[in-house]
Scaffold this active site. Structure first.
Site, mmCIF file in Angstrom:
data_model
loop_
_atom_site.group_PDB
_atom_site.id
_atom_site.type_symbol
_atom_site.label_atom_id
_atom_site.label_comp_id
_atom_site.label_asym_id
_atom_site.label_seq_id
_atom_site.Cartn_x
_atom_site.Cartn_y
_atom_site.Cartn_z
ATOM 1 N N ARG A 45 -18.046 23.659 4.925
ATOM 2 C CA ARG A 45 -17.404 22.705 5.850
ATOM 3 C C ARG A 45 -16.461 23.411 6.818
ATOM 4 N NH1 ARG A 45 -12.729 20.366 5.097
ATOM 5 N NH2 ARG A 45 -12.828 20.332 2.832
ATOM 6 N N TYR A 99 -24.328 10.583 28.771
ATOM 7 C CA TYR A 99 -25.146 10.201 27.619
ATOM 8 C C TYR A 99 -24.565 8.925 26.988
ATOM 9 C CZ TYR A 99 -26.857 10.221 22.859
ATOM 10 O OH TYR A 99 -27.394 9.834 21.655
ATOM 11 N N ASP A 171 -21.002 18.853 29.322
ATOM 12 C CA ASP A 171 -22.178 18.786 28.451
ATOM 13 C C ASP A 171 -23.306 19.509 29.191
ATOM 14 O OD1 ASP A 171 -24.538 18.061 27.159
ATOM 15 O OD2 ASP A 171 -23.789 16.080 26.590
ATOM 16 N N LYS A 196 -31.656 19.508 21.221
ATOM 17 C CA LYS A 196 -32.605 19.473 22.341
ATOM 18 C C LYS A 196 -33.144 20.881 22.610
ATOM 19 C CE LYS A 196 -30.694 15.341 22.511
ATOM 20 N NZ LYS A 196 -31.080 14.328 21.541
HETATM 21 N N1 PLP Z 1 -25.633 14.951 25.114
HETATM 22 C C1 PLP Z 1 -26.795 14.642 25.691
HETATM 23 C C2 PLP Z 1 -26.999 14.974 27.136
HETATM 24 C C3 PLP Z 1 -27.811 14.023 24.949
HETATM 25 O O1 PLP Z 1 -28.971 13.694 25.537
HETATM 26 C C4 PLP Z 1 -27.576 13.723 23.583
HETATM 27 C C5 PLP Z 1 -28.617 13.056 22.736
HETATM 28 O O2 PLP Z 1 -29.601 12.564 23.208
HETATM 29 C C6 PLP Z 1 -26.343 14.044 23.028
HETATM 30 C C7 PLP Z 1 -25.406 14.681 23.807
HETATM 31 C C8 PLP Z 1 -26.028 13.742 21.596
HETATM 32 O O3 PLP Z 1 -26.586 14.715 20.776
HETATM 33 P P1 PLP Z 1 -26.982 14.505 19.225
HETATM 34 O O4 PLP Z 1 -28.009 13.433 19.164
HETATM 35 O O5 PLP Z 1 -27.441 15.857 18.815
HETATM 36 O O6 PLP Z 1 -25.728 14.092 18.520
#
Ligand code: PLP
Length: 377
Positions: A45, A99, A171, A196
């Site tokens: 952790r 997102y 992001d 992704k």
């Molecule tokens: N950021 C983006 C641009 C995303 O498309 C996603 C998920 O689709 C996330 C963050 C969240 O990621 P996770 O599903 O791995 O928690």
């Protein structure tokens, strides 16, 4: 300094007993060696065990930052990065189309912690000062925004944040560091859904925080208590996936560009959003900052009611949320990835019910084009 494709393979490689691949360390805890701080005790952790630190080294190398941290999901990375820079009473400026999970966290969870935010148009720097408050500490954006694939005034975000003493968080999931390294233009913290492109095979959920050591350390401290560390098996898969990131992303770039051009020329299509197409919002910025435009395309049909039929008729893309895997995926964001937003919030963010989003996979480009052509016909 070795190039990115070399770092993807060799950075963080430990050569334990001569093994050319870092083995899976399936151990929750480790023998004490005289540690004097809690955070130094080796425990899964606490994010300091061999699979986690090997990844942290590779991720920092490819994002060009002093440090990095692997997390249990993209949302674990995003929430830890935000909450390590926002306390009760503080406020964030946030790009208006982010997102769905990030948007919902900021509008429904963060307010219960006394944290406020205002959504701003990242293509209109002249509007940002009006949203600024004395208690603003963070400017949060996406390097390519989900799901409309627009690219904001990223250099202006960094300049504005520096002028007003804000921490910038970006992001960088959609371009991946192969196409864009936000630290190179001064972003403070970079987050990813490693689920992704970084992993690339749709078989784990993981996240990344990268930045200067003291900022990453603050996020790690919080995450240690929130409990969002990544397990060794997933670390192993992420490390394996990362080694081919360069090859994969360059092919995603090429196929997506070909499909975006074909869709833009098709009479049944009303609009195509792809940062590589002239006329797409932020194309000039993407062309200046990015070495490729990524594998994500969004489009609308002239008759939006036919969207579900189109998705049904396609034989290659799987009708599923998520993105960045070897297989093409297709969704209507209004009924999947952005279902957590209210219809009003979606409308304000420009996400129409008919919008279709494609994660262009690594199938043969000609096969993909042919599949879209037959389904559209
Ligand atoms: N950021 C983006 C641009 C995303 O498309 C996603 C998920 O689709 C996330 C963050 C969240 O990621 P996770 O599903 O791995 O928690």
């Amino acid at each position: 300094m070795p190039k990115l494709d070399t770092l993807l393979i060799h950075a963080g490689q430990q050569n334990i007993h001569g093994a050319v691949v870092n083995p899976i360390f399936q151990s929750a805890t480790y023998a004490l060696t005289g540690e004097v701080a809690y955070g130094a005790l080796r425990y899964l952790r606490l994010n300091n065990t061999p699979n986690q630190t090997a990844l942290a080294e590779k991720l920092a190398a490819i994002e060009g930052t002093g440090a990095a941290l692997v997390t249990a999901s993209g949302m674990a990375a995003i929430t830890a990065a935000l909450l390590s820079n926002l306390s009760v009473g503080q406020h964030a400026l946030v790009q208006s189309t982010v997102y769905g999970g990030t948007a919902t966290f900021l509008t429904s969870d963060a307010p219960r912690m006394g944290i406020a935010c205002d959504f701003v148009d990242v293509s209109a720097p002249e509007t940002w000062a009006a949203a600024l408050r004395p208690e603003t500490t963070v400017f949060y954006v996406e390097s390519i925004a989900n799901p409309l694939l627009s690219v904001g005034r990223l250099r202006a975000v960094v300049a504005f944040a520096r002028q007003h003493g804000l921490v910038t968080i970006v992001d960088n999931t959609f371009p991946s560091p192969v196409n864009f390294q936000p630290a190179s233009i001064g972003f403070d913290l970079i987050v990813h859904s490693a689920t992704k492109y970084l992993n690339g095979h749709s078989d784990i959920v993981a996240g990344v925080i990268a930045g200067a050591p003291e900022r990453v350390e603050a996020a790690r401290h919080l995450l240690n208590h929130l409990g969002g560390s990544l397990d060794p098996n997933s670390c192993f898969l992420l490390e394996r996936g990362l080694k081919t990131l360069g090859l994969r992303v360059r092919q995603h770039n090429a196929s997506a560009m070909a499909l975006a051009r074909a869709l833009a020329a098709h009479p049944a299509i009303a609009s195509v959003h792809y940062p590589g197409l002239p006329g797409s919002p932020g194309h000039e910025i993407a062309a200046e900052l990015f070495s490729g435009f990524g594998g994500m395309i969004a489009f609308t049909l002239k008759d939006p009611a036919l969207g579900d039929r189109l998705i049904e008729r396609l034989t290659l893309p799987v009708h599923a949320p998520s993105l960045g895997g070897v297989e093409s995926l297709i969704v209507r964001p209004a009924t999947s990835t952005h279902l957590g937003m209210t219809p009003q919030e979606r409308a304000a963010a420009g996400i129409s019910d008919g919008l279709i989003r494609v994660s262009v996979g690594l199938e043969d480009t000609g096969d993909l084009l042919a599949d879209f052509a037959q389904a559209l016909a």
